[in-house]
Design an enzyme around this catalytic site. Structure first.
Site, mmCIF file in Angstrom:
data_model
loop_
_atom_site.group_PDB
_atom_site.id
_atom_site.type_symbol
_atom_site.label_atom_id
_atom_site.label_comp_id
_atom_site.label_asym_id
_atom_site.label_seq_id
_atom_site.Cartn_x
_atom_site.Cartn_y
_atom_site.Cartn_z
ATOM 1 N N TYR A 1 -38.643 -6.821 -5.581
ATOM 2 C CA TYR A 1 -39.987 -6.782 -5.601
ATOM 3 C C TYR A 1 -40.460 -5.844 -6.605
ATOM 4 O O TYR A 1 -40.121 -4.697 -6.562
ATOM 5 C CB TYR A 1 -40.609 -6.666 -4.153
ATOM 6 C CG TYR A 1 -41.943 -6.415 -4.189
ATOM 7 C CD1 TYR A 1 -42.939 -7.248 -4.943
ATOM 8 C CD2 TYR A 1 -42.575 -5.392 -3.489
ATOM 9 C CE1 TYR A 1 -44.264 -6.813 -5.093
ATOM 10 C CE2 TYR A 1 -43.871 -4.971 -3.555
ATOM 11 C CZ TYR A 1 -44.896 -5.592 -4.293
ATOM 12 O OH TYR A 1 -46.009 -5.441 -4.163
ATOM 13 N N LYS B 1 -46.627 -10.033 5.479
ATOM 14 C CA LYS B 1 -46.204 -11.445 5.194
ATOM 15 C C LYS B 1 -46.083 -12.248 6.705
ATOM 16 O O LYS B 1 -47.078 -12.202 7.402
ATOM 17 C CB LYS B 1 -44.817 -11.017 4.371
ATOM 18 C CG LYS B 1 -44.902 -10.135 3.181
ATOM 19 C CD LYS B 1 -45.949 -10.714 2.153
ATOM 20 C CE LYS B 1 -46.051 -9.962 0.676
ATOM 21 N NZ LYS B 1 -45.799 -8.525 0.899
ATOM 22 N N ARG C 1 -52.627 9.629 15.117
ATOM 23 C CA ARG C 1 -51.756 10.021 14.020
ATOM 24 C C ARG C 1 -50.476 10.040 14.573
ATOM 25 O O ARG C 1 -49.280 9.521 13.992
ATOM 26 C CB ARG C 1 -52.506 11.066 13.105
ATOM 27 C CG ARG C 1 -51.253 11.299 12.084
ATOM 28 C CD ARG C 1 -51.799 12.311 10.775
ATOM 29 N NE ARG C 1 -52.823 13.244 11.165
ATOM 30 C CZ ARG C 1 -52.045 14.397 11.744
ATOM 31 N NH1 ARG C 1 -50.936 14.520 12.314
ATOM 32 N NH2 ARG C 1 -53.148 15.324 11.880
ATOM 33 N N ASP D 1 -34.520 -4.668 2.926
ATOM 34 C CA ASP D 1 -35.787 -5.285 2.957
ATOM 35 C C ASP D 1 -35.405 -6.700 3.476
ATOM 36 O O ASP D 1 -35.312 -7.692 2.735
ATOM 37 C CB ASP D 1 -36.429 -5.239 1.515
ATOM 38 C CG ASP D 1 -37.646 -5.664 1.495
ATOM 39 O OD1 ASP D 1 -38.276 -6.544 2.361
ATOM 40 O OD2 ASP D 1 -38.476 -5.310 0.539
HETATM 41 C C1 LIG Z 1 -40.127 -8.313 -0.695
HETATM 42 C C2 LIG Z 1 -41.103 -7.213 -0.492
HETATM 43 N N1 LIG Z 1 -41.042 -5.976 -0.027
HETATM 44 C C3 LIG Z 1 -42.049 -5.245 0.337
HETATM 45 C C4 LIG Z 1 -43.339 -5.582 -0.196
HETATM 46 C C5 LIG Z 1 -44.345 -4.548 0.198
HETATM 47 O O1 LIG Z 1 -44.956 -4.874 1.283
HETATM 48 P P1 LIG Z 1 -46.591 -4.791 1.108
HETATM 49 O O2 LIG Z 1 -47.500 -5.407 0.392
HETATM 50 O O3 LIG Z 1 -47.221 -4.769 2.702
HETATM 51 O O4 LIG Z 1 -46.925 -2.999 0.938
HETATM 52 C C6 LIG Z 1 -43.459 -6.704 -0.884
HETATM 53 C C7 LIG Z 1 -44.886 -7.542 -1.091
HETATM 54 O O5 LIG Z 1 -45.822 -6.582 -1.244
HETATM 55 C C8 LIG Z 1 -42.364 -7.721 -0.944
HETATM 56 O O6 LIG Z 1 -42.633 -8.853 -1.458
HETATM 57 N N1 LIG Z 2 -51.075 -5.679 -7.408
HETATM 58 C C1 LIG Z 2 -50.043 -5.558 -6.482
HETATM 59 C C2 LIG Z 2 -49.107 -6.864 -6.296
HETATM 60 C C3 LIG Z 2 -48.752 -7.103 -4.967
HETATM 61 S S1 LIG Z 2 -47.552 -8.361 -4.931
HETATM 62 C C4 LIG Z 2 -47.417 -8.792 -3.121
HETATM 63 C C5 LIG Z 2 -45.983 -9.702 -2.666
HETATM 64 N N2 LIG Z 2 -45.082 -8.496 -2.644
HETATM 65 C C6 LIG Z 2 -45.462 -10.449 -3.589
HETATM 66 O O1 LIG Z 2 -44.252 -10.602 -3.968
HETATM 67 O O2 LIG Z 2 -46.303 -11.299 -3.965
HETATM 68 C C7 LIG Z 2 -49.155 -4.569 -6.901
HETATM 69 O O3 LIG Z 2 -49.305 -3.917 -7.777
HETATM 70 O O4 LIG Z 2 -48.528 -4.219 -5.921
#
Ligand SMILES: Cc1ncc(COP(=O)(O)O)c(C=O)c1O
Ligand SMILES: N[C@@H](CCSC[C@H](N)C(=O)O)C(=O)O
Length: 445
Positions: free
Chosen positions: A139, A238, A87, A213
């Site tokens: 997002y 990603k 950790r 981000d």
């Molecule tokens: C632009 C962006 N930032 C952050 C996240 C969060 O990443 P994670 O799914 O790895 O928690 C996502 C998608 O999930 C995203 O599309």
């Molecule tokens: N059910 C998920 C959805 C994740 S979206 C993942 C990614 N960032 C995208 O833009 O496709 C949630 O509730 O977070």
């Protein structure tokens, strides 16, 4: 007089003076050294740096081993080793973090369990009463976490159109502690001027942090720290990993104090990336350059294909993008996410469901191509009223382009458009059908 372990009094005094204390003043167990790129050596092109690593592995392993161990034996009753507990730190994770720091042009990088985990670590820097400025196209998960902080932690959150500097200035005060930006935004692909916003933010409050981000572009295409950001984070789920086989988040900065504060949260909460996922992320990063090159070349072909058939396409690789010049002043490529509209939600549903090669899935940055309806899927956690206020078209379709053969992707999309009734067949091919049911005029050749 030397101590029983042979340490001289001078060294004992020095060890005491330099004892590592955490930010609450507690003596820390051994923790990994800060990740930093090796100073003074030749810097290669990014594609080379992505694969070039140095380890001091005892067997010269060219790939970092997975230190699948929760705990590490110590040499004395007071510790003595660099690692004591995963950790707090793990050699596989440290190796990854040093590599990430190098490619993100940072002095410190931290790897955690997801992109949202990264944002959680960053937003724990906030206190009740602090003010955050952020975008109105974000997002969905980011929007959800900020809403939680607003409703439960007394943090004031201003959502404004961050593509308009005047809207940012209107809410910027000396109470602003954080400005959180996404560019291109997800899913409207709007471009945010990082250097200008960083400048006005730091003028208003030098202590305010500009957070970017960078998930949509990855370090392959943009380094926000070089554009004035204080902290950059990404969903490693990603492009960085590229195969949709892990969840990961990365954070990078150049301020050692800030790095220590965020490391404190990671150790305190236990959200550091596991050794196995650190290994997989390290492996993924090595192929980032070739994946991204192919993905964005494919995305460009698909964006041009859709635009030339009369669809309204949002992609910064198209000259028609209203912020084309701004994007290219900050980035080395357009990325591989684009969106387009059909004017009709049920038509969009039919297109998405008719696609075969394009998987109906959230997420992006994977080697496979994906198709989705953000308002129903990735951004469904933003309520319908807020989506409307923020002018998110409910019919918007997002394409996240992979490394398949571009002709196959275009064939599959063409078939889905025809099958869904989204296009009108003409003697020359087909054009998007407008709301009145007519084939519209193509916008470009
Ligand atoms: C632009 C962006 N930032 C952050 C996240 C969060 O990443 P994670 O799914 O790895 O928690 C996502 C998608 O999930 C995203 O599309
Ligand atoms: N059910 C998920 C959805 C994740 S979206 C993942 C990614 N960032 C995208 O833009 O496709 C949630 O509730 O977070």
């Amino acid at each position: 007089m030397a101590s029983p372990d042979g340490t001289s009094p001078t060294l004992q005094a020095a060890n005491k003076a330099f004892a590592r204390l955490d930010i609450d003043g507690h003596d820390l167990p051994p923790s990994p050294a800060p990740s930093s790129p090796q100073a003074g050596r030749r810097r290669y092109a990014l594609a080379t740096e992505l694969v070039y690593t140095e380890t001091k592995d005892q067997y010269g392993a060219s790939s970092i081993p997975i230190y699948q161990s929760a705990t590490f034996k110590q040499t004395s009753s007071s510790g003595g080793n660099e690692y004591d507990y995963t950790r707090s730190g793990n050699p596989t994770r440290t190796h990854l973090e040093r590599h990430l720091a190098k490619i993100m042009n940072a002095t410190r990088a931290l790897a955690v369990g997801s992109g949202m985990g990264a944002l959680d670590v960053i937003t724990r820097l906030l206190k009740p009463g602090d003010e955050v400025i952020t975008g109105d196209d974000l997002y969905g998960g980011t929007n959800r976490l900020l809403t939680y902080l607003k409703n439960n932690q007394g943090v004031v959150v201003h959502h404004v159109d961050t593509t308009n500097i005047d809207r940012v200035r209107e809410v910027l005060t000396d109470k602003t502690t954080m400005v959180l930006l996404e560019t291109p935004t997800n899913p409207l692909i709007k471009i945010v001027d990082i250097p200008t916003i960083a400048g006005v933010t730091h003028d208003a409050n030098p202590k305010a942090l500009v957070i970017v981000d960078n998930t949509m572009l990855s370090p392959m295409l943009s380094n926000p720290l070089d554009l004035g950001a204080d902290v950059v984070y990404e969903s490693g789920t990603k492009y960085l990993s590229g195969h949709h086989d892990i969840m990961a988040g990365v954070i990078a900065c150049n301020d050692p104090e800030l790095g220590d504060k965020m490391y404190f949260t990671i150790n305190a909460t236990g959200c550091g990336l596991s050794p196995n996922d650190s290994f997989l992320l390290m492996r993924g990063v090595k192929t980032l350059a070739i994946r991204m090159e192919k993905q964005q070349a494919n995305a460009q072909r698909i964006a041009e294909f859709l635009e030339s058939h009369g669809f309204r396409v949002r992609y910064p690789g198209l000259k028609s993008h209203p912020q084309y010049d701004l994007h290219w002043s900050m980035a080395r490529g357009a990325g591989a996410v684009l969106s387009f509209e059909t004017g009709d939600v049920s038509l969009s549903e039919r297109i998405v469901e008719a696609a075969r090669l394009w998987g109906i899935s959230v997420s992006f940055g994977c080697v496979n191509s994906l198709i989705s309806m953000p308002c129903r899927m990735s951004h469904a956690s933003i309520d319908a009223k807020t989506r409307k206020e923020r002018q998110m078209p409910e019919d918007i379709i997002r394409l996240c382009v992979g490394i398949e053969d571009a002709d196959d992707l275009i064939d599959d999309l063409s078939r889905a458009l025809v099958q869904a009734g989204a296009v009108t067949l003409t003697i020359d091919g087909f054009h998007a059908t407008d709301a009145e049911g007519n084939g519209s005029t193509p916008t470009s050749a």
